[in-house]
Design a protein around this motif. Structure first.
Motif, mmCIF file in Angstrom:
data_model
loop_
_atom_site.group_PDB
_atom_site.id
_atom_site.type_symbol
_atom_site.label_atom_id
_atom_site.label_comp_id
_atom_site.label_asym_id
_atom_site.label_seq_id
_atom_site.Cartn_x
_atom_site.Cartn_y
_atom_site.Cartn_z
ATOM 1 N N CYS A 496 0.916 -1.073 0.011
ATOM 2 C CA CYS A 496 -0.291 0.172 -0.038
ATOM 3 C C CYS A 496 1.304 1.673 -0.011
ATOM 4 C CB CYS A 496 -0.797 -0.205 1.461
ATOM 5 S SG CYS A 496 -1.565 -1.364 1.638
ATOM 6 N N HIS A 497 0.239 2.459 -0.343
ATOM 7 C CA HIS A 497 0.827 3.677 0.200
ATOM 8 C C HIS A 497 1.208 3.758 1.922
ATOM 9 C CE1 HIS A 497 1.979 8.216 0.009
ATOM 10 N NE2 HIS A 497 1.037 8.281 0.832
ATOM 11 N N PRO A 498 2.630 3.987 2.126
ATOM 12 C CA PRO A 498 3.643 5.024 1.338
ATOM 13 C C PRO A 498 4.620 3.569 0.392
ATOM 14 C CG PRO A 498 4.012 5.165 3.622
ATOM 15 C CD PRO A 498 2.755 4.738 3.460
ATOM 16 N N GLY A 499 4.214 2.037 1.158
ATOM 17 C CA GLY A 499 5.031 1.573 0.184
ATOM 18 C C GLY A 499 6.128 0.927 1.318
ATOM 19 N N GLY A 500 7.959 0.757 1.705
ATOM 20 C CA GLY A 500 7.964 -1.111 1.948
ATOM 21 C C GLY A 500 8.779 0.089 3.570
ATOM 22 N N GLY A 501 9.874 -0.624 4.005
ATOM 23 C CA GLY A 501 10.785 -0.428 5.110
ATOM 24 C C GLY A 501 10.117 -0.089 6.030
ATOM 25 N N VAL A 502 10.596 -0.389 6.810
ATOM 26 C CA VAL A 502 9.885 -0.854 8.728
ATOM 27 C C VAL A 502 9.825 0.744 8.682
ATOM 28 C CG1 VAL A 502 10.495 -1.403 10.689
ATOM 29 C CG2 VAL A 502 11.139 -2.860 8.787
ATOM 30 N N MET A 503 8.508 0.846 9.151
ATOM 31 C CA MET A 503 7.624 2.322 9.023
ATOM 32 C C MET A 503 6.182 2.315 10.482
ATOM 33 S SD MET A 503 6.855 4.596 5.499
ATOM 34 C CE MET A 503 7.902 4.728 4.647
ATOM 35 N N GLY A 504 5.555 0.854 9.201
ATOM 36 C CA GLY A 504 4.044 1.532 10.017
ATOM 37 C C GLY A 504 2.970 2.426 9.778
ATOM 38 N N THR A 505 3.502 3.179 9.142
ATOM 39 C CA THR A 505 2.476 3.962 8.657
ATOM 40 C C THR A 505 1.475 2.944 7.742
ATOM 41 O OG1 THR A 505 4.753 5.005 8.181
ATOM 42 C CG2 THR A 505 2.216 5.872 6.905
ATOM 43 N N ALA A 506 1.521 2.596 7.015
ATOM 44 C CA ALA A 506 0.657 1.217 6.168
ATOM 45 C C ALA A 506 0.002 0.861 7.231
ATOM 46 C CB ALA A 506 1.497 0.562 5.039
ATOM 47 N N GLY A 507 0.181 0.183 7.913
ATOM 48 C CA GLY A 507 -1.030 -0.677 9.543
ATOM 49 C C GLY A 507 -1.460 0.274 10.041
ATOM 50 N N GLY A 508 -0.963 1.437 10.286
ATOM 51 C CA GLY A 508 -1.584 2.862 11.224
ATOM 52 C C GLY A 508 -2.531 3.705 10.450
ATOM 53 N N ASN A 509 -2.663 3.758 8.840
ATOM 54 C CA ASN A 509 -3.429 4.569 8.095
ATOM 55 C C ASN A 509 -4.188 3.316 7.655
ATOM 56 O OD1 ASN A 509 -1.864 6.247 7.971
ATOM 57 N ND2 ASN A 509 -0.635 6.394 6.504
ATOM 58 N N ALA A 510 -4.609 2.001 7.393
ATOM 59 C CA ALA A 510 -5.380 1.081 7.132
ATOM 60 C C ALA A 510 -6.332 1.004 8.734
ATOM 61 C CB ALA A 510 -4.437 -0.260 7.199
ATOM 62 N N ALA A 511 -5.827 0.535 10.109
ATOM 63 C CA ALA A 511 -6.217 1.104 10.786
ATOM 64 C C ALA A 511 -7.604 2.366 11.332
ATOM 65 C CB ALA A 511 -5.833 1.007 12.322
ATOM 66 N N SER A 512 -7.356 3.773 10.331
ATOM 67 C CA SER A 512 -7.906 4.588 10.790
ATOM 68 C C SER A 512 -8.996 4.970 9.527
ATOM 69 C CB SER A 512 -7.497 5.942 10.114
ATOM 70 O OG SER A 512 -5.849 5.703 9.092
ATOM 71 N N GLN A 513 -8.437 3.940 8.164
ATOM 72 C CA GLN A 513 -9.450 3.669 7.207
ATOM 73 C C GLN A 513 -10.540 2.933 7.420
ATOM 74 O OE1 GLN A 513 -8.924 6.898 5.213
ATOM 75 N NE2 GLN A 513 -8.735 5.727 3.328
ATOM 76 N N VAL A 514 -10.179 1.613 8.573
ATOM 77 C CA VAL A 514 -11.410 0.829 8.530
ATOM 78 C C VAL A 514 -12.340 1.783 10.011
ATOM 79 C CG1 VAL A 514 -12.069 -1.286 9.982
ATOM 80 C CG2 VAL A 514 -9.736 -1.175 8.086
ATOM 81 N N LEU A 515 -11.691 2.247 10.853
ATOM 82 C CA LEU A 515 -12.774 3.118 11.735
ATOM 83 C C LEU A 515 -12.967 4.050 11.016
ATOM 84 C CD1 LEU A 515 -10.213 2.866 14.363
ATOM 85 C CD2 LEU A 515 -11.629 2.115 14.442
ATOM 86 N N LYS A 516 -13.004 4.768 9.472
ATOM 87 C CA LYS A 516 -13.340 5.618 9.356
ATOM 88 C C LYS A 516 -14.610 5.347 8.053
ATOM 89 C CE LYS A 516 -10.966 8.811 6.525
ATOM 90 N NZ LYS A 516 -10.522 9.754 5.820
ATOM 91 N N GLN A 517 -14.485 4.192 7.729
ATOM 92 C CA GLN A 517 -15.502 3.551 7.182
ATOM 93 C C GLN A 517 -16.570 3.034 8.156
ATOM 94 O OE1 GLN A 517 -14.077 3.312 3.458
ATOM 95 N NE2 GLN A 517 -15.488 1.450 2.820
ATOM 96 N N ALA A 518 -16.423 2.458 9.042
ATOM 97 C CA ALA A 518 -17.406 1.934 10.596
ATOM 98 C C ALA A 518 -17.730 3.069 10.903
ATOM 99 C CB ALA A 518 -16.495 1.065 11.212
ATOM 100 N N ARG A 519 -17.698 4.336 11.089
ATOM 101 C CA ARG A 519 -18.207 5.978 11.283
ATOM 102 C C ARG A 519 -19.182 5.803 10.427
ATOM 103 N NH1 ARG A 519 -12.922 7.222 13.690
ATOM 104 N NH2 ARG A 519 -12.770 8.109 12.057
ATOM 105 N N ALA A 520 -18.464 6.251 9.008
ATOM 106 C CA ALA A 520 -19.321 6.290 8.153
ATOM 107 C C ALA A 520 -20.780 5.432 7.663
ATOM 108 C CB ALA A 520 -18.454 6.155 6.648
ATOM 109 N N TYR A 521 -20.469 4.033 8.328
ATOM 110 C CA TYR A 521 -22.345 3.630 7.790
ATOM 111 C C TYR A 521 -23.230 3.414 9.376
ATOM 112 C CZ TYR A 521 -20.273 2.217 3.475
ATOM 113 O OH TYR A 521 -19.656 2.747 2.109
ATOM 114 N N GLY A 522 -22.518 3.900 10.593
ATOM 115 C CA GLY A 522 -22.999 4.445 11.735
ATOM 116 C C GLY A 522 -22.907 2.756 12.914
#
Ligand SMILES: Cc1cc2nc3c(=O)[nH]c(=O)nc-3n(C[C@H](O)[C@H](O)[C@H](O)COP(=O)(O)OP(=O)(O)OC[C@H]3O[C@@H](n4cnc5c(N)ncnc54)[C@H](O)[C@@H]3O)c2cc1C
Length: 522
Positions: A496-522
């Motif tokens: 995913c964006h941004p890509g590889g390297g031991v960063m943790g960004t893709a993992g953190g952003n994926a969680a926020s997208q899941v939570l955002k979507q859940a809020r959007a659907y109540g």
């Protein structure tokens, strides 16, 4: 007859306990979700793991330097309370020259190149800082009416504008250049050019003359800037110790982690992800499934083309992700002695990339499915700072070697030993005597990386970092912003964006997208 047992139910299942999977799971659990992580391997960490490769000798088996994970994430997850210690931070970089000379990169440099380096470094770090937030956030999509996308694009434009007219023009000018031309403009020292150029091509399918190779350099600088961390660092106990601390943080947040649990299939009900089935046949139910596996594995193996439209499957099939990076591990009877390298620099990063031409020649082989005859190498000797990785007085050498193409002509089976010998012979030229002190040797080619870490193609970034697989189109149109064509299925890995390297960004952003979507659907 008894009914089969009902599948255990979770809110979210994360496939894979790479560092991104662990970060994603922790964030979801912190938001109150019941989370299960299923990892195929016996230990967590994916390609950021510490493994014994010779009796008594342990090494960071994939990634070996930590420089991209944000200090904020490390603090927020209380990783030091969960056991993270560093054996080295702000590690120096030394370029090795054939014949025994060395060049200390950065502090201590002298002459015209020192002045040019200071100016170059300041400017490139400014560019990195301007681009850092793009890497840290979810990549905005183009042409949507969503305010979040518009704001992200506006703020990117604003940050670039704020560089000032001169630097803005310069950033736009160099963005599409190759790193060979860029470094020729700045420096006359071939070895300095080589050392700086290597940063642009490590882990990528580029040589210094490849268009877009400045992009990968900016990626690294932006990642380092967003991290605001300890420079180049080594966790004590290797990269696996970082992931053990991440796993401890995940458990403390309530995540259940199961290792030795390879997922065979993502289950689908009513056109939505509904859980997973393990290779053992055991099933788990969840309305949300997040995959830390690479995109090809996720879509083509775990989900299956029959749930996807043809155009999407074609795009996933065409995703380029054949690795060119190998990893060499040596168990040594004594400390290696690199000619001309001061004792205090042996524990840092040592580079064999004596010029841009040297790197380009090394890359030329890979274009035609051959390994490099004169490979470029990034060396660390982790036991210099962390004796716990080897028996007393003995040492480990960990080296990233390029280029070793996944699709080697004739296959790796009959050529692994020859390439390993060639790498050792190369090291011997810079560290005379090293060959006879070798007690054990392991070479991981991209084919081995694929098998050991379950990354299809064995690629550092799970998929090439190139303009057409970057930012808002990463990994492929239809699966951006961590979402996928299947409702309830998300991606959280290096693909995913941004890509590889031991960063943790893709993992953190994926969680926020899941939570955002859940809020959007109540
Ligand atoms: C040789 C090499 C050297 C590198 N050096 C560095 C470095 O020095 N510094 C740096 O920052 N980066 C480095 N990298 C890059 C870095 O290691 C990766 O980009 C990063 O580890 C990717 O993390 P991830 O969590 O996204 O995926 P991964 O680490 O690949 O984790 C994915 C996880 O999913 C699991 N999985 C896959 N399929 C299944 C399944 N079916 N069921 C259950 N589990 C599954 C895998 O076992 C794995 O644990 C290097 C990479 C390589 C290959």
């Amino acid at each position: 007859m008894n009914a089969p047992p009902a599948a255990a139910r979770y809110d979210c299942i994360v496939i894979g306990a790479g560092h991104n999977g662990l970060v994603c799971a922790t964030r979801l659990a912190q938001a109150g979700r019941k989370v299960l992580v299923l990892e195929a391997a016996a230990q967590v960490g994916g390609a950021a793991v510490t493994r014994e490769f010779h009796p008594g000798f342990r090494v960071s088996a994939g990634a070996h330097l930590l420089h991209l994970m944000s200090a904020e994430l490390i603090r927020e997850f209380k990783l030091s309370a969960h056991g993270l210690r560093y054996s080295g931070t702000q590690l120096p970089t030394t370029a090795l020259l054939p014949g025994g000379g060395t060049l200390a990169i950065g502090a201590g440099m002298q002459g015209a190149d020192a002045v040019a380096y200071a100016a170059y470094e300041t400017r490139m770090r400014r560019f990195g800082a301007a681009l850092g937030p793009v890497l840290a956030g979810v990549a905005p999509r183009l042409g949507t009416d969503r305010w979040a996308d518009k704001l992200a694009l506006l703020s990117l434009g604003w940050r670039i504008r704020r560089l000032g007219r001169k630097d803005m023009r310069e950033l736009l000018r160099i963005g599409g250049m190759n790193v060979y031309d860029l470094l020729q403009e700045h420096f006359s020292s071939a070895v300095l050019q080589g050392a700086l150029g290597l940063d642009a091509v490590l882990g990528s399918n580029f040589g210094p003359r490849s268009p877009g190779s400045v992009l990968t350099l900016l990626y690294r600088l932006a990642g380092e800037s967003a991290a605001r961390a300890n420079g180049l660092a080594q966790p004590q106990g290797g990269m696996g110790a970082l992931c053990d601390a991440l796993a401890a943080a995940a458990r403390a947040a309530g995540v259940t982690i199961r290792t030795d649990a390879p997922v065979a299939r993502i289950l689908v009900a009513n056109d939505c992800a509904s859980g997973v089935a393990l290779q053992s046949g055991e099933q788990f139910a969840a309305g949300i499934v997040i995959s830390n596996a690479d995109p090809k594995t996720t879509f083509l193996q775990l989900l299956g083309a029959r749930y996807l439209d043809n155009g999407f499957v074609r795009r996933v099939n065409h995703l380029r992700g054949k690795g060119l990076t190998a990893k060499l591990h040596l168990a040594l009877a004594e400390a290696p002695r690199f000619a001309g390298v001061a004792a205090e620099r042996i524990g840092g990063r040592l580079l064999i990339a004596p010029s841009l031409e040297h790197i380009e020649h090394a890359y030329n082989h890979a274009k035609y499915g051959e390994y490099s005859i004169e490979p470029v190498i990034e060396i660390t000797v982790p036991t210099h700072n962390d004796q716990g990785l080897a028996p007393a007085g003995q040492h480990v050498l960990s080296a990233i070697v390029q280029y070793a193409p996944y699709a080697l002509k004739g296959g790796w089976a009959g050529q692994r030993q020859a390439f390993s010998d060639l790498c050792v012979a190369t090291l011997e030229r810079y560290a005379p005597g090293i060959a006879k002190s070798i007690l054990g040797c392991e070479l991981l080619t991209p084919v081995d990386i694929e098998a050991k870490f379950r990354i299809s193609g064995g690629h550092w970034h799970h998929a090439d970092l190139a303009l057409d697989q970057f930012l808002m189109v990463r990994p492929v149109p239809g699966a951006t912003q961590h979402r996928t064509p299947l409702a309830g299925l998300y991606l959280c890995g290096a693909g995913c964006h941004p890509g590889g390297g031991v960063m943790g960004t893709a993992g953190g952003n994926a969680a926020s997208q899941v939570l955002k979507q859940a809020r959007a659907y109540g």
